[in-house]
Write a protein that holds these residues in place. Sequence first.
Motif, PDB file in Angstrom:
ATOM      1  N   ILE A   6       0.847  -1.189   0.000  1.00  0.00           N
ATOM      2  CA  ILE A   6       0.000   0.000   0.000  1.00  0.00           C
ATOM      3  C   ILE A   6       0.887   1.245   0.000  1.00  0.00           C
ATOM      4  O   ILE A   6       1.816   1.358   0.805  1.00  0.00           O
ATOM      5  CB  ILE A   6      -0.928   0.012   1.226  1.00  0.00           C
ATOM      6  CG1 ILE A   6      -1.782  -1.255   1.256  1.00  0.00           C
ATOM      7  CG2 ILE A   6      -1.808   1.244   1.215  1.00  0.00           C
ATOM      8  CD1 ILE A   6      -2.673  -1.436   0.052  1.00  0.00           C
TER       9      ILE A   6
ATOM     10  N   ALA B  93      -0.030   7.917  -4.441  1.00  0.00           N
ATOM     11  CA  ALA B  93      -0.477   6.699  -5.113  1.00  0.00           C
ATOM     12  C   ALA B  93       0.595   6.183  -6.069  1.00  0.00           C
ATOM     13  O   ALA B  93       1.481   6.925  -6.513  1.00  0.00           O
ATOM     14  CB  ALA B  93      -1.770   6.978  -5.869  1.00  0.00           C
TER      15      ALA B  93
ATOM     16  N   ILE C 130      -7.629  -0.145  -5.536  1.00  0.00           N
ATOM     17  CA  ILE C 130      -7.885   1.175  -4.959  1.00  0.00           C
ATOM     18  C   ILE C 130      -8.839   0.966  -3.794  1.00  0.00           C
ATOM     19  O   ILE C 130      -9.907   0.372  -3.954  1.00  0.00           O
ATOM     20  CB  ILE C 130      -8.511   2.132  -5.997  1.00  0.00           C
ATOM     21  CG1 ILE C 130      -7.531   2.366  -7.153  1.00  0.00           C
ATOM     22  CG2 ILE C 130      -8.893   3.461  -5.351  1.00  0.00           C
ATOM     23  CD1 ILE C 130      -8.111   3.188  -8.293  1.00  0.00           C
TER      24      ILE C 130
ATOM     25  N   HIS D 242      -3.857   2.708  -5.253  1.00  0.00           N
ATOM     26  CA  HIS D 242      -3.406   2.772  -3.858  1.00  0.00           C
ATOM     27  C   HIS D 242      -2.442   1.655  -3.505  1.00  0.00           C
ATOM     28  O   HIS D 242      -1.593   1.816  -2.619  1.00  0.00           O
ATOM     29  CB  HIS D 242      -4.612   2.706  -2.908  1.00  0.00           C
ATOM     30  CG  HIS D 242      -5.427   3.946  -2.893  1.00  0.00           C
ATOM     31  ND1 HIS D 242      -6.775   3.962  -2.618  1.00  0.00           N
ATOM     32  CD2 HIS D 242      -5.084   5.244  -3.146  1.00  0.00           C
ATOM     33  CE1 HIS D 242      -7.228   5.203  -2.672  1.00  0.00           C
ATOM     34  NE2 HIS D 242      -6.234   5.991  -2.989  1.00  0.00           N
TER      35      HIS D 242
END
Length: 413
Positions: free
Chosen positions: A69, A74, A98, A221
């Motif tokens: 993550i 991002a 995401i 993400h």
Amino acid sequence: MIRPLSVYLGLRYVRSRHGNGFASFISASSTIGIGLGVMVLILVLSAMNGFERELAKRLLSVVPHGEYIAVTSAIDTWQQQIEKIEQFDDVIAAAPVIKLGGLLQKGENLKALEIRAVDINKEQQVSAITDFITDGQWQNLNGQSLVIGKGIAKKLKVKVGDSVQLIMPRKSQNSSQFSAPKKYNMNIVAIFDFGGTIDETLAYMPLATGDAIAELNGAVHGIRLNVADVFKAPQVIRTIGQELDVYVYMNDWTRTQGHLFNDIQLVRTVMFVVMLLVIAVASFNIVSSLFMAVNDKKGDIAILKTMGAKPSTIMMSFVYQGLVNGVLGAIVGAGLGIYLSLNLTEIITAIEQSFNIKFLSGDIYFIDFLPTELDIRDVIFTVTAALVLSLLATLYPAWKATKIDPAKVLGQI
């Protein structure tokens, strides 16, 4: 057939013991106790093996084995990162994700949920979610659509084809100012029934839709992984994570679902110790029966010693006599344990149907049935432990038999 004298005497004393009611009762109780202990221990270990199998097969087929993550911004190079990750031998596949949170509304009903925006094709390589779709089609996940859990559908009273409203927080430049949430009309295209709390909280949407809502401009993400050996996931995730050129948090399934595996191991250990103690108590009933046998056969022992019988012959006679209980109990218990373990799921299901009860609730646990998987190594270890404890229980009474003084015993006859 030629048999050693100690074996012949031991078996003969076993047959003669049936004439003594109390001694026969003590002997039978030790055999039954050992058999029950062996049977229950095999059953418990088989059930724990079954839970481990279902944990890996069901829960970890939906929950990602590992995740990377993004920490600050991002991941915009996620395609290249996935190619690099999939080059490792321990990795089966990787897919982008995401993560979003929001509220789902249908009429007056409202439900908070976690949303995973995924690539529908790549997601099937890291997750077996399609195996748990009970209504609708996973491939229909495109555009303004959602795949939700059965618990969410039940809470909102919706079905496939219904339209719901997704309420998402709006980004605000001024942290002290409240911004009205954004609302999206979404269609339910499929419902999955996995079991447990996941059905109550999780939903999927297309990656493109999640990208538009989160305003990531093609970034994601995180990246989800499916590894070959789930129990090596922590090591694999750390090794690969150190090779990536992006700044990420490294998570694996043991951090989110590891408590289930730890609970299984704890129950296995506790039940193993408890049932081993039951076998030990039953085994040491052999001590009582052998002491009575030694006391009853003092005259025979004295005569044998005067005839030149070695102490080892006398000792082994009573060791063999005591081992009969352990061997019979271990064999019968192992046979019953194997049979019941192989049919445990069907037996428990039949009991639930007969008495209209439910031992495991799918709303609480990740399965609604009692699984079982017999491992022959558990059977061998359990039987060996029972035989060793039985042997230890025979040694002291058998040794005491060799200390009988023939002169004192024969002088009293």
